[in-house]
Design an enzyme around this catalytic site. Structure first.
Site, PDB file in Angstrom:
ATOM      1  N   TYR A   1       1.783  58.307  46.964  1.00 36.18           N
ATOM      2  CA  TYR A   1       2.953  57.633  47.551  1.00 36.18           C
ATOM      3  C   TYR A   1       4.243  58.294  47.069  1.00 36.18           C
ATOM      4  O   TYR A   1       5.108  58.673  47.869  1.00 36.18           O
ATOM      5  CB  TYR A   1       2.940  56.140  47.180  1.00 36.18           C
TER       6      TYR A   1
ATOM      7  N   SER B   1      12.989  56.543  46.708  1.00 36.07           N
ATOM      8  CA  SER B   1      12.612  55.579  45.668  1.00 36.07           C
ATOM      9  C   SER B   1      12.848  56.172  44.295  1.00 36.07           C
ATOM     10  O   SER B   1      12.752  57.390  44.097  1.00 36.07           O
ATOM     11  CB  SER B   1      11.136  55.265  45.837  1.00 36.07           C
TER      12      SER B   1
ATOM     13  N   LYS C   1       7.468  60.733  48.986  1.00 31.80           N
ATOM     14  CA  LYS C   1       8.930  60.561  48.902  1.00 31.80           C
ATOM     15  C   LYS C   1       9.584  61.875  48.460  1.00 31.80           C
ATOM     16  O   LYS C   1      10.620  62.291  48.990  1.00 31.80           O
ATOM     17  CB  LYS C   1       9.295  59.442  47.928  1.00 31.80           C
TER      18      LYS C   1
HETATM   19  N1  UFG Z   1       3.977  43.847  36.405  1.00 34.74           N
HETATM   20  C1  UFG Z   1       3.200  42.944  35.694  1.00 34.74           C
HETATM   21  N2  UFG Z   1       2.303  42.176  36.394  1.00 34.74           N
HETATM   22  C2  UFG Z   1       2.145  42.278  37.742  1.00 34.74           C
HETATM   23  C3  UFG Z   1       2.950  43.209  38.462  1.00 34.74           C
HETATM   24  C4  UFG Z   1       3.847  43.985  37.756  1.00 34.74           C
HETATM   25  O1  UFG Z   1       3.313  42.834  34.474  1.00 34.74           O
HETATM   26  O2  UFG Z   1       1.305  41.566  38.308  1.00 34.74           O
HETATM   27  C5  UFG Z   1       4.984  44.645  35.674  1.00 34.74           C
HETATM   28  C6  UFG Z   1       4.746  46.136  35.747  1.00 34.74           C
HETATM   29  O3  UFG Z   1       3.831  46.566  34.762  1.00 34.74           O
HETATM   30  C7  UFG Z   1       6.171  46.664  35.551  1.00 34.74           C
HETATM   31  C8  UFG Z   1       7.044  45.606  36.216  1.00 34.74           C
HETATM   32  O4  UFG Z   1       6.237  44.430  36.278  1.00 34.74           O
HETATM   33  O5  UFG Z   1       6.495  46.701  34.186  1.00 34.74           O
HETATM   34  C9  UFG Z   1       7.473  45.959  37.617  1.00 34.74           C
HETATM   35  O6  UFG Z   1       6.322  46.290  38.398  1.00 34.74           O
HETATM   36  P1  UFG Z   1       6.390  46.409  39.991  1.00 34.74           P
HETATM   37  O7  UFG Z   1       4.997  46.711  40.472  1.00 34.74           O
HETATM   38  O8  UFG Z   1       7.067  45.231  40.572  1.00 34.74           O
HETATM   39  O9  UFG Z   1       7.357  47.637  40.240  1.00 34.74           O
HETATM   40  P2  UFG Z   1       7.254  49.162  39.757  1.00 34.74           P
HETATM   41  O10 UFG Z   1       8.461  49.427  38.934  1.00 34.74           O
HETATM   42  O11 UFG Z   1       5.958  49.487  39.160  1.00 34.74           O
HETATM   43  O12 UFG Z   1       7.270  49.934  41.135  1.00 34.74           O
HETATM   44  C10 UFG Z   1       8.293  49.756  42.070  1.00 34.74           C
HETATM   45  C11 UFG Z   1       7.757  49.944  43.469  1.00 34.74           C
HETATM   46  C12 UFG Z   1       7.359  51.351  43.720  1.00 34.74           C
HETATM   47  C13 UFG Z   1       8.462  52.259  43.349  1.00 34.74           C
HETATM   48  C14 UFG Z   1       8.952  52.011  41.946  1.00 34.74           C
HETATM   49  C15 UFG Z   1      10.159  52.842  41.683  1.00 34.74           C
HETATM   50  O13 UFG Z   1       6.624  49.118  43.701  1.00 34.74           O
HETATM   51  O14 UFG Z   1       7.105  51.508  45.093  1.00 34.74           O
HETATM   52  O15 UFG Z   1       9.309  50.655  41.788  1.00 34.74           O
HETATM   53  O16 UFG Z   1      10.616  52.702  40.404  1.00 34.74           O
HETATM   54  F1  UFG Z   1       8.036  53.531  43.455  1.00 34.74           F
END
Ligand code: UFG
Length: 336
Positions: free
Chosen positions: A148, A124, A152
């Site tokens: 988590y 990831s 990885k």
């Molecule tokens: N976000 C919101 N509201 C929500 C959910 C997310 O504003 O309800 C925002 C987050 O703050 C972030 C973006 O949307 O800016 C993406 O968030 P995600 O949770 O969809 O994804 P992440 O980038 O945080 O994490 C994902 C995976 C992880 C992985 C990571 C690697 O969930 O498992 O990408 O970059 F490790």
């Protein structure tokens, strides 16, 4: 090739299953259904027009996995089976160390004992921690901010030690960015348990009326509109990336680590607007404080993937939202 897909009933595994069939391979699913539904199997059979080979059990069951690899004459393994919820990993680290690290160790032992040493591993972009700049190349320093992500990183190190100990191991480490979207049939897609942690499934559930409003975590980041920027990649492109990785391992016989992303960053508000367009529904948003551990921007350099695998993502944000919406609106309660 005959390929074992651990966690093959899950979101990325099920899409990769179909991509492998299309490429002429024979995938065998291994899943304990702890975070997936057996109902996906019937859907995979319907889409592919072929009976689905599936073995129910846990990847850490060494004698069982060893026997299964032999019985099916497995030539390579794609290892998806792992837990992936960041918040849960902070609350229950032992659950993550057990499932992700012990599971990986037992699988490697089963593979070693059966002389099956070709592996594609789901890593990831989380291993880049808070990157100093973007786009992120594969040689950026690695770090972790939660258990988590730590699993990885440790597994990447385990795999490189293994390759050093025995060059017969051929390992592709695939660092996924943010997988979204669904199969164009609308029959399979992401079906998170409970409240979705990730943006796209949450937006989809707001659009379909299951949740009233999206909380946008932070609007004061140093990004064009102040909201977090990520590299969203269509799960169909990601699935094709696994096929390309497997073929590259078989053809070149050398291990590698590669980013799978589009190289394009989109903000939370970009995603909301694209989803509104695709669904013709309003997605109400409210700004909320930053989520702990989030970074401002994260997107891939895709140069190595193109040079090494001859692969690049083809589907844009509109396609990701259209396909997500088809799945969500056709299956408002997922597989249940
Ligand atoms: N976000 C919101 N509201 C929500 C959910 C997310 O504003 O309800 C925002 C987050 O703050 C972030 C973006 O949307 O800016 C993406 O968030 P995600 O949770 O969809 O994804 P992440 O980038 O945080 O994490 C994902 C995976 C992880 C992985 C990571 C690697 O969930 O498992 O990408 O970059 F490790």
């Amino acid at each position: 090739m005959k390929i074992l897909l651990t966690g093959g009933a899950g979101y990325i595994g099920s899409h990769t299953y179909l991509a492998l069939i299309e490429a002429g391979h024979i995938p065998v699913i291994l899943d304990d259904f702890s975070n997936s539904s057996p109902k996906v199997l019937e859907r995979l059979g319907r889409i592919s027009g072929q009976p689905v080979l599936c073995e129910q059990g846990n990847v850490a069951d060494l004698p069982w996995v060893q026997a299964l690899i032999q019985r099916h004459a497995i030539e390579a393994v794609i290892h998806f089976a792992a837990f992936k919820a960041v918040g849960e990993s902070v609350a229950q680290p032992l659950k993550y160390f057990d499932n992700n690290l012990v599971g990986m160790t037992r699988l490697l032992q089963a593979m070693d004992a059966t002389d099956c040493r070709t592996l594609v591993f789901s890593s990831s972009a989380t291993v880049y921690g808070d990157p100093a700049s973007v786009p992120i190349t594969e040689d950026f320093p690695r770090s972790h901010t939660n258990p988590y992500g730590h699993t990885k990183l440790v597994i990447e190190d385990m795999l490189s030690a293994l390759q050093k100990s025995n060059p017969a191991w051929k390992v592709a480490v695939l660092r996924y960015f943010n997988p979204v979207g669904a199969h164009p049939s609308g029959l399979i897609g992401e079906d998170p348990l409970g409240i979705p942690n990730n943006l796209m499934p949450f937006v989809a559930q707001v659009a379909v009326g299951k949740r009233p409003v999206l909380n946008v975590f932070g609007n004061d980041y140093a990004t064009p509109d102040g909201t977090g920027v990520r590299d969203y990649i269509h799960v169909q492109d990601l699935a094709a990336g696994h096929v390309a990785a497997l073929q590259t391992l078989a053809a070149k016989g050398e291990s590698f680590t590669v980013n799978l992303g589009t190289g394009q960053g989109y903000s939370v508000l970009d995603v909301v607007h694209a989803f509104e367009k695709a669904s013709a529904r309003k997605v109400p948003v409210q700004f909320a404080p930053r989520r702990e551990g989030d970074v401002a921007q994260c997107y891939a350099s895709t140069a190595r993937a193109l040079a090494l695998l001859g692969w690049q993502a083809k589907l844009d944000l509109d396609a990701m939202c259209t396909d997500s919406w088809r799945w969500q609106s056709g299956n408002p309660d997922g597989y249940s």
